[in-house]
Design a protein around this motif. Sequence first.
Motif, PDB file in Angstrom:
ATOM      1  N   ALA A   7       0.830  -1.213   0.000  1.00 37.48           N
ATOM      2  CA  ALA A   7       0.000   0.000   0.000  1.00 37.48           C
ATOM      3  C   ALA A   7       0.860   1.258   0.000  1.00 37.48           C
ATOM      4  CB  ALA A   7      -0.922  -0.014   1.215  1.00 37.48           C
ATOM      5  N   LYS A   8       1.937   1.255   0.775  1.00 39.09           N
ATOM      6  CA  LYS A   8       2.795   2.430   0.887  1.00 39.09           C
ATOM      7  C   LYS A   8       3.450   2.785  -0.447  1.00 39.09           C
ATOM      8  CE  LYS A   8       6.936   4.078   3.346  1.00 39.09           C
ATOM      9  NZ  LYS A   8       7.937   3.722   4.391  1.00 39.09           N
ATOM     10  N   TYR A   9       3.936   1.766  -1.167  1.00 38.58           N
ATOM     11  CA  TYR A   9       4.669   2.018  -2.407  1.00 38.58           C
ATOM     12  C   TYR A   9       3.776   1.895  -3.653  1.00 38.58           C
ATOM     13  CZ  TYR A   9       8.605   1.270   0.759  1.00 38.58           C
ATOM     14  OH  TYR A   9       9.494   1.346   1.806  1.00 38.58           O
ATOM     15  N   SER A  10       2.502   1.558  -3.439  1.00 33.94           N
ATOM     16  CA  SER A  10       1.572   1.360  -4.566  1.00 33.94           C
ATOM     17  C   SER A  10       2.168   0.400  -5.597  1.00 33.94           C
ATOM     18  CB  SER A  10       1.227   2.705  -5.226  1.00 33.94           C
ATOM     19  OG  SER A  10       0.618   3.556  -4.301  1.00 33.94           O
ATOM     20  N   SER A  11       2.767  -0.649  -5.095  1.00 32.09           N
ATOM     21  CA  SER A  11       3.443  -1.606  -5.962  1.00 32.09           C
ATOM     22  C   SER A  11       3.378  -2.986  -5.330  1.00 32.09           C
ATOM     23  CB  SER A  11       4.901  -1.206  -6.175  1.00 32.09           C
ATOM     24  OG  SER A  11       5.619  -2.203  -6.877  1.00 32.09           O
ATOM     25  N   SER A  12       3.101  -4.007  -6.145  1.00 29.45           N
ATOM     26  CA  SER A  12       3.048  -5.376  -5.630  1.00 29.45           C
ATOM     27  C   SER A  12       4.429  -6.010  -5.527  1.00 29.45           C
ATOM     28  CB  SER A  12       2.154  -6.244  -6.524  1.00 29.45           C
ATOM     29  OG  SER A  12       2.679  -6.299  -7.834  1.00 29.45           O
ATOM     30  N   VAL A  13       5.471  -5.261  -5.906  1.00 27.86           N
ATOM     31  CA  VAL A  13       6.846  -5.699  -5.694  1.00 27.86           C
ATOM     32  C   VAL A  13       7.597  -4.545  -5.048  1.00 27.86           C
ATOM     33  CG1 VAL A  13       7.427  -5.058  -8.076  1.00 27.86           C
ATOM     34  CG2 VAL A  13       8.985  -6.508  -6.787  1.00 27.86           C
ATOM     35  N   PHE A  14       8.332  -4.827  -3.987  1.00 28.04           N
ATOM     36  CA  PHE A  14       9.094  -3.773  -3.327  1.00 28.04           C
ATOM     37  C   PHE A  14      10.421  -4.319  -2.830  1.00 28.04           C
ATOM     38  CE2 PHE A  14       6.371  -5.630  -0.041  1.00 28.04           C
ATOM     39  CZ  PHE A  14       7.247  -5.836   1.016  1.00 28.04           C
ATOM     40  N   ARG A  15      11.340  -3.396  -2.573  1.00 23.48           N
ATOM     41  CA  ARG A  15      12.697  -3.732  -2.146  1.00 23.48           C
ATOM     42  C   ARG A  15      12.797  -3.604  -0.634  1.00 23.48           C
ATOM     43  NH1 ARG A  15      14.853   0.314  -4.004  1.00 23.48           N
ATOM     44  NH2 ARG A  15      15.926   1.363  -2.304  1.00 23.48           N
ATOM     45  N   THR A  16      13.585  -4.483  -0.024  1.00 23.86           N
ATOM     46  CA  THR A  16      13.795  -4.420   1.415  1.00 23.86           C
ATOM     47  C   THR A  16      15.142  -5.058   1.744  1.00 23.86           C
ATOM     48  OG1 THR A  16      12.838  -4.999   3.581  1.00 23.86           O
ATOM     49  CG2 THR A  16      12.552  -6.601   1.807  1.00 23.86           C
ATOM     50  N   HIS A  17      15.378  -5.330   3.017  1.00 18.90           N
ATOM     51  CA  HIS A  17      16.626  -5.963   3.460  1.00 18.90           C
ATOM     52  C   HIS A  17      16.258  -6.869   4.621  1.00 18.90           C
ATOM     53  CE1 HIS A  17      20.824  -6.245   5.003  1.00 18.90           C
ATOM     54  NE2 HIS A  17      21.157  -5.937   3.772  1.00 18.90           N
ATOM     55  N   LEU A  18      16.335  -8.200   4.406  1.00 18.62           N
ATOM     56  CA  LEU A  18      15.879  -9.173   5.396  1.00 18.62           C
ATOM     57  C   LEU A  18      16.956 -10.211   5.674  1.00 18.62           C
ATOM     58  CD1 LEU A  18      12.283  -9.868   3.988  1.00 18.62           C
ATOM     59  CD2 LEU A  18      12.879  -8.371   5.898  1.00 18.62           C
ATOM     60  N   VAL A  19      17.003 -10.661   6.917  1.00 14.61           N
ATOM     61  CA  VAL A  19      17.961 -11.676   7.393  1.00 14.61           C
ATOM     62  C   VAL A  19      19.355 -11.454   6.817  1.00 14.61           C
ATOM     63  CG1 VAL A  19      16.245 -13.430   7.960  1.00 14.61           C
ATOM     64  CG2 VAL A  19      17.125 -13.350   5.640  1.00 14.61           C
ATOM     65  N   GLY A  20      19.771 -10.182   6.803  1.00 17.60           N
ATOM     66  CA  GLY A  20      21.113  -9.835   6.364  1.00 17.60           C
ATOM     67  C   GLY A  20      21.306  -9.817   4.860  1.00 17.60           C
ATOM     68  N   GLU A  21      20.231  -9.829   4.089  1.00 11.96           N
ATOM     69  CA  GLU A  21      20.350  -9.930   2.640  1.00 11.96           C
ATOM     70  C   GLU A  21      19.497  -8.877   1.936  1.00 11.96           C
ATOM     71  OE1 GLU A  21      22.238 -12.039   0.990  1.00 11.96           O
ATOM     72  OE2 GLU A  21      22.872 -13.397   2.594  1.00 11.96           O
ATOM     73  N   LYS A  22      20.008  -8.387   0.798  1.00 14.94           N
ATOM     74  CA  LYS A  22      19.202  -7.540  -0.085  1.00 14.94           C
ATOM     75  C   LYS A  22      18.062  -8.393  -0.630  1.00 14.94           C
ATOM     76  CE  LYS A  22      22.750  -6.805  -2.775  1.00 14.94           C
ATOM     77  NZ  LYS A  22      23.822  -7.459  -1.994  1.00 14.94           N
ATOM     78  N   ALA A  23      16.869  -7.850  -0.617  1.00 17.67           N
ATOM     79  CA  ALA A  23      15.727  -8.677  -0.993  1.00 17.67           C
ATOM     80  C   ALA A  23      14.658  -7.861  -1.697  1.00 17.67           C
ATOM     81  CB  ALA A  23      15.127  -9.351   0.245  1.00 17.67           C
ATOM     82  N   ALA A  24      13.867  -8.563  -2.495  1.00 20.31           N
ATOM     83  CA  ALA A  24      12.650  -8.008  -3.076  1.00 20.31           C
ATOM     84  C   ALA A  24      11.505  -8.926  -2.687  1.00 20.31           C
ATOM     85  CB  ALA A  24      12.762  -7.907  -4.593  1.00 20.31           C
ATOM     86  N   VAL A  25      10.359  -8.333  -2.405  1.00 21.15           N
ATOM     87  CA  VAL A  25       9.166  -9.102  -2.060  1.00 21.15           C
ATOM     88  C   VAL A  25       8.199  -9.032  -3.227  1.00 21.15           C
ATOM     89  CG1 VAL A  25       7.222  -9.323  -0.479  1.00 21.15           C
ATOM     90  CG2 VAL A  25       9.477  -8.648   0.396  1.00 21.15           C
ATOM     91  N   LEU A  26       7.784 -10.194  -3.725  1.00 24.47           N
ATOM     92  CA  LEU A  26       6.794 -10.289  -4.796  1.00 24.47           C
ATOM     93  C   LEU A  26       5.497 -10.786  -4.177  1.00 24.47           C
ATOM     94  CD1 LEU A  26       9.508 -10.205  -6.361  1.00 24.47           C
ATOM     95  CD2 LEU A  26       8.489 -11.778  -8.013  1.00 24.47           C
ATOM     96  N   SER A  27       4.432  -9.990  -4.264  1.00 19.14           N
ATOM     97  CA  SER A  27       3.201 -10.369  -3.590  1.00 19.14           C
ATOM     98  C   SER A  27       2.095 -10.654  -4.586  1.00 19.14           C
ATOM     99  CB  SER A  27       2.760  -9.254  -2.625  1.00 19.14           C
ATOM    100  OG  SER A  27       2.356  -8.102  -3.343  1.00 19.14           O
ATOM    101  N   GLY A  28       1.076 -11.353  -4.096  1.00 18.25           N
ATOM    102  CA  GLY A  28      -0.092 -11.634  -4.909  1.00 18.25           C
ATOM    103  C   GLY A  28       0.067 -12.850  -5.793  1.00 18.25           C
ATOM    104  N   ALA A  29      -1.028 -13.230  -6.450  1.00 20.25           N
ATOM    105  CA  ALA A  29      -1.034 -14.424  -7.294  1.00 20.25           C
ATOM    106  C   ALA A  29      -0.038 -14.317  -8.438  1.00 20.25           C
ATOM    107  CB  ALA A  29      -2.444 -14.660  -7.843  1.00 20.25           C
ATOM    108  N   ARG A  30       0.085 -13.100  -8.998  1.00 20.86           N
ATOM    109  CA  ARG A  30       1.007 -12.930 -10.115  1.00 20.86           C
ATOM    110  C   ARG A  30       2.451 -13.146  -9.667  1.00 20.86           C
ATOM    111  NH1 ARG A  30       1.400  -7.627 -14.158  1.00 20.86           N
ATOM    112  NH2 ARG A  30       3.243  -8.326 -15.308  1.00 20.86           N
TER     113      ARG A  30
END
Length: 492
Positions: A81-104
């Motif tokens: 909701a914040k980024y108005s995007s179903s894919v966003f960048r983050t940093h998790l468990v010490g790693e650069k990461a992207a989150v892909l959400s939804g059925a697509r």
Amino acid sequence: MESATMILLVSVISLSISILFAFLFGLHHHLFFNKNKSAAAAAGGPLPPGNTGWPLVGESLHFLWAGWKGHPEKFVLDRVAKYSSSVFRTHLVGEKAAVLSGARGNKFLFSNENKLVRAWFPSGIDKIFPSSTRSSSEEEGIKLRRMLHTFLKTEALRRYIGKMDLMAQKHFEEGWENKTEVVVLPLAKDYTFQLACRLFASVENPQQVDRLSKPFNLLASSLFAIPIDFPGTPFNKGIKASKIVRQELLSIIKQRKIDLAEGKASPTQDILSHMLLTSDENGKFMQEFDIADKILGLLIGGRDSASVACTFIVKYLAELPHIYDGVYNEQMEILKSKAPGDSLNWEDLQKMKYSWNVACEVMRLATPVPGTFREAIVDFSYKGYSIPKGFKLYWSATATHKNPEIFPEPEKFDPSRFQGAGPAPYTFVPFGGGPRMCPGLEYARFEILVFMHHLVKRFKFEKIIPNDGKFVVDPMPIPAKGLPIRLFPHEK
């Protein structure tokens, strides 16, 4: 004077920490931002929108906190909701990461397994499941999945239903009957662990099962703990617990080798025998240490996911009398069609359509595995954004299951969602999908339905703490207090 000196010392330390923190933040931001700008340029587009969070820890604490509060989907849905995007960048468990959400996003990752992405686990996993072969967890996982296919396909499992039914009957007689109150979670873990021990290694001796099961709570909680191997940390406790279980498994393996040599065990009786007698393409047999690790992983998978599902089934049946009545009526119709003393069989389980719809709705609302990671093995683009090689990719089953655009009124319990053709593809994913779909899906379905049958034919029940709906995710969802219930046996 000492007080003034102490105040000055604390002030100096605080200032030093602040300067160090500012330096680390600037360095982290500079390195991360510039490195990934270069990677994005090489991949041919901008990185997804997002935030790398705090230095070193990234957004891991926010990610974990959402789970500890019982709403792991919030980490994903809030940022979508914040980024108005179903894919966003983050940093998790010490790693650069992207989150892909939804059925697509689910479809993209599942469809591109071993093409654009591959399975990835935090580095600490290899300390809990060390391998003497020096191959990766991914390579070992592929070998294991091939081996499991023979034993966990529907045709092979059919012959196990009768045994599963007898073990469930014994479980309820010993753990539930003649009691007015029980705590569900530990009982559900006992049930699923006993079944897993029997299926994978033919272990039925109660003392042996007990020795294996005691360290498992520590072990399961450590799998996605912060990998700090200091005494007292969850990760350290998990490593110690894995060693205890492994030693017990090694003694079982040594005895099985003797029994196979003397004809006291069958080469096809379980996965353990198969592992001992099957060589790889080079004619080499698995070492005992590696077999112990494989069986250990299978026991974790066989115990924890299904026990979570069984526990939350009890929770929702206790809260929703009309849902309980639907399950009860279906199970009684099956029971009436059988002669006294007959075990459940394949045909009986096929009749449990409403019960399985209820179980699926439970797994939608309390998904046993909230999500997992993949790793980009090449640069690629997704929805106009560049994903550089080496980026970790997280897909969230809970965020899909709680998305109101996919499941209207997502917090409402509604088994009718699964009638007919059920949810659209890639929207209901408690068992994953693609080449890495859980090979134990049918096994889980069988043990859950057998559990439901024996539960409702014996009892009605109510929660002892009526308004306590709190659960935590660590790393799987569990009721904060284990779900204590009061039992009301049916009149015979």
